[in-house]
Design a protein around this motif. Structure first.
Motif, short mmCIF file in Angstrom:
data_model
loop_
_atom_site.label_atom_id
_atom_site.label_comp_id
_atom_site.label_asym_id
_atom_site.label_seq_id
_atom_site.Cartn_x
_atom_site.Cartn_y
_atom_site.Cartn_z
N TRP A 167 35.34 94.32 10.75
CA TRP A 167 34.90 93.26 9.97
C TRP A 167 36.32 93.36 9.42
CZ3 TRP A 167 34.13 95.68 5.00
CH2 TRP A 167 34.21 96.58 5.42
N ALA A 168 36.73 92.63 8.11
CA ALA A 168 37.60 92.78 6.94
C ALA A 168 37.18 91.85 6.10
CB ALA A 168 39.02 91.88 7.79
N ARG A 169 37.21 91.53 5.32
CA ARG A 169 37.29 90.72 3.75
C ARG A 169 37.72 91.16 2.41
NH1 ARG A 169 33.15 90.15 6.81
NH2 ARG A 169 30.86 89.54 5.96
N ARG A 170 38.59 90.25 2.20
CA ARG A 170 39.30 89.48 1.69
C ARG A 170 39.01 90.13 -0.18
NH1 ARG A 170 41.34 84.74 1.26
NH2 ARG A 170 40.43 84.39 -0.42
N VAL A 171 39.89 90.50 -1.34
CA VAL A 171 39.14 90.45 -2.52
C VAL A 171 40.12 90.12 -3.03
CG1 VAL A 171 38.25 92.03 -4.55
CG2 VAL A 171 37.53 92.51 -1.81
N ASP A 172 40.20 88.92 -4.20
CA ASP A 172 41.57 88.77 -5.05
C ASP A 172 41.20 89.10 -6.25
OD1 ASP A 172 42.14 87.44 -3.24
OD2 ASP A 172 41.12 85.38 -3.28
N PHE A 173 42.23 90.74 -7.26
CA PHE A 173 42.41 90.07 -8.09
C PHE A 173 43.63 89.53 -8.98
CE2 PHE A 173 44.55 93.24 -5.67
CZ PHE A 173 45.70 93.69 -5.87
N HIS A 174 43.38 90.40 -10.00
CA HIS A 174 44.47 89.86 -11.23
C HIS A 174 44.79 91.42 -11.39
CE1 HIS A 174 44.97 85.22 -10.95
NE2 HIS A 174 43.21 85.53 -10.67
N ASP A 175 44.33 92.28 -12.30
CA ASP A 175 44.31 93.44 -12.58
C ASP A 175 43.72 94.56 -11.27
OD1 ASP A 175 43.73 95.80 -14.14
OD2 ASP A 175 43.79 94.78 -16.00
N LEU A 176 44.50 95.78 -11.43
CA LEU A 176 43.76 96.62 -10.25
C LEU A 176 42.56 97.03 -10.62
CD1 LEU A 176 45.22 98.00 -7.59
CD2 LEU A 176 45.71 99.68 -9.18
N ALA A 177 42.39 97.26 -12.67
CA ALA A 177 40.80 97.40 -12.67
C ALA A 177 39.07 96.68 -11.78
CB ALA A 177 40.86 97.31 -13.60
N GLU A 178 40.03 96.16 -11.30
CA GLU A 178 38.85 94.96 -11.23
C GLU A 178 38.52 95.70 -9.86
OE1 GLU A 178 39.80 90.82 -10.67
OE2 GLU A 178 41.05 90.71 -12.69
N LEU A 179 39.46 96.45 -8.80
CA LEU A 179 38.96 96.77 -7.14
C LEU A 179 38.23 97.98 -8.33
CD1 LEU A 179 42.03 97.11 -5.54
CD2 LEU A 179 40.13 95.38 -5.75
N LEU A 180 37.42 98.72 -8.96
CA LEU A 180 36.55 99.53 -9.61
C LEU A 180 35.40 98.59 -9.27
CD1 LEU A 180 38.71 101.29 -12.21
CD2 LEU A 180 38.81 102.44 -10.02
N ASP A 181 34.91 97.62 -9.51
CA ASP A 181 33.92 97.26 -9.47
C ASP A 181 33.38 97.20 -8.10
OD1 ASP A 181 34.25 96.64 -12.00
OD2 ASP A 181 35.18 94.60 -12.18
N ILE A 182 34.20 97.62 -7.04
CA ILE A 182 33.91 97.19 -6.10
C ILE A 182 32.95 98.54 -5.19
CG2 ILE A 182 34.09 94.25 -5.05
CD1 ILE A 182 36.79 96.57 -3.24
N PRO A 235 29.76 95.27 7.20
CA PRO A 235 30.29 94.70 6.24
C PRO A 235 29.20 94.83 5.01
CG PRO A 235 29.57 93.14 7.36
CD PRO A 235 29.29 94.24 7.93
N PRO A 236 30.23 94.53 3.91
CA PRO A 236 29.45 93.92 2.46
C PRO A 236 28.99 93.00 2.07
CG PRO A 236 31.78 94.19 2.03
CD PRO A 236 31.22 94.41 3.41
N GLU A 237 28.66 92.93 0.88
CA GLU A 237 28.09 91.36 0.99
C GLU A 237 29.48 90.69 -0.30
OE1 GLU A 237 24.73 90.94 -0.78
OE2 GLU A 237 23.30 91.34 0.90
N PHE A 238 30.37 91.16 -1.13
CA PHE A 238 31.36 91.28 -1.77
C PHE A 238 32.35 90.75 -0.65
CE2 PHE A 238 31.37 95.81 -1.73
CZ PHE A 238 33.20 96.11 -1.47
N GLY A 239 33.73 90.13 -1.38
CA GLY A 239 34.59 89.78 -0.92
C GLY A 239 34.29 88.50 0.23
N HIS A 240 35.85 88.12 0.73
CA HIS A 240 35.52 87.01 1.50
C HIS A 240 35.76 87.01 2.86
CE1 HIS A 240 36.53 84.34 -1.97
NE2 HIS A 240 37.39 85.01 -2.91
#
Length: 278
Positions: A103-118, A128-133
């Motif tokens: 599986w693959a999930r896409r996560v969009d971000f404007h600030d790299l720090a947003e990846l710390l929330d996943i 697969p996780p519930e977050f992301g597209h």
């Protein structure tokens, strides 16, 4: 088949001709999870030390995946270094490679720090996780990491350029392993590696893969499998003589022998046993 030992040390691209007879089968590194982070560059080596990345954020991401089966990669669109950012969000992908539940999930971000929330370690797991597209198509990564090996950039960039602009989603990426096999391409989430590609052979390879087929000529292996199993599959694909499906060869058994391994594959109702010497 015999798998030769890889030469050590760095070299210029002019030396690649010395290794053209080296067996590329069985050389895909084994990886279950991938963390792909869009960063236009410049890229350094190691990749997460690249300029423009928040050092505190990448340090925390590195801490979270340390000792886990998650491979971090930087990615960028082909030709991104020659274009101006339009303000669109950057992309990150979590990918799980598997023969049965990729599986693959896409996560969009404007600030790299947003990846710390996943949970970036989610890429290890078959669920697969519930977050992301959800991503329902193949991602094609072409290694163009000049700071790791100049050959990857000199040979990889023309391949990435040739593949861009079509229907397939293509990214340049940092080191994927096997510099001596440049240009290298990885298809995710299937985890299939190809090497020694030219712009022309890469286009043929991707066109076939989009139809669900694997061309055997530049096949390195699948990162879901051991090196002997990868080599056995490559040998069987070549022996069959025609391109067959990505998942058409079923892995049935693998056992050690005095000289290496014996791998059993199933295909189209038949059983095939391949002896691999290391």
């Amino acid at each position: 088949m015999r798998l030769p030992t890889a030469p050590d040390g760095r070299r210029g691209c002019s030396a690649l001709a010395r290794y053209t007879d080296e067996q590329i089968a069985g050389t895909a590194g084994r990886t279950g999870g991938w963390l792909l982070i869009e960063h236009d560059g410049p890229w350094r080596h190691p990749a997460l030390s690249s300029e423009g990345l928040d050092k505190a954020v990448v340090a925390e991401l590195s801490r979270r995946i340390a000792g886990r089966d998650v491979r971090p990669q930087l990615i960028k669109r082909p030709g991104a270094r020659d274009r101006t950012r339009t303000g669109r969000p950057s992309r990150a992908y979590l990918v799980h490679t598997s023969r049965t539940r990729p599986w693959a999930r896409r996560v969009d971000f404007h600030d790299l720090a947003e990846l710390l929330d996943i949970d970036v370690t989610a890429a290890e797991h078959p669920e697969p996780p519930e977050f992301g597209h959800p991503v329902d198509h193949t991602l094609y990564l072409v290694c163009t990491h000049a700071k790791k090996d100049p050959c990857c950039a000199m040979l990889g960039r023309p391949v990435a350029a040739a593949l861009s602009g079509g229907q397939a989603e293509v990214w340049e990426t940092t080191h994927v392993g096997g510099d001596r096999f440049a240009a290298n391409l990885v298809a995710l989430p299937q985890g299939v590696y190809f090497g020694r590609l030219t712009p022309e052979s890469a286009q043929d390879t991707v066109a076939a893969f989009e139809r669900g087929l694997v061309l055997p000529e530049n096949y390195r292996g699948r990162c879901t499998d051991s090196s002997p199993a990868q080599a056995a599959e490559a040998a069987l694909r070549a022996r069959l003589g025609v391109p067959v499906g990505v998942d058409a060869l079923t892995h049935l058994a693998e056992e050690e022998t005095a000289k290496g391994a014996r791998v059993t594959r199933g295909h189209d109702g038949g059983l095939y046993s391949v002896e691999v010497e290391t």
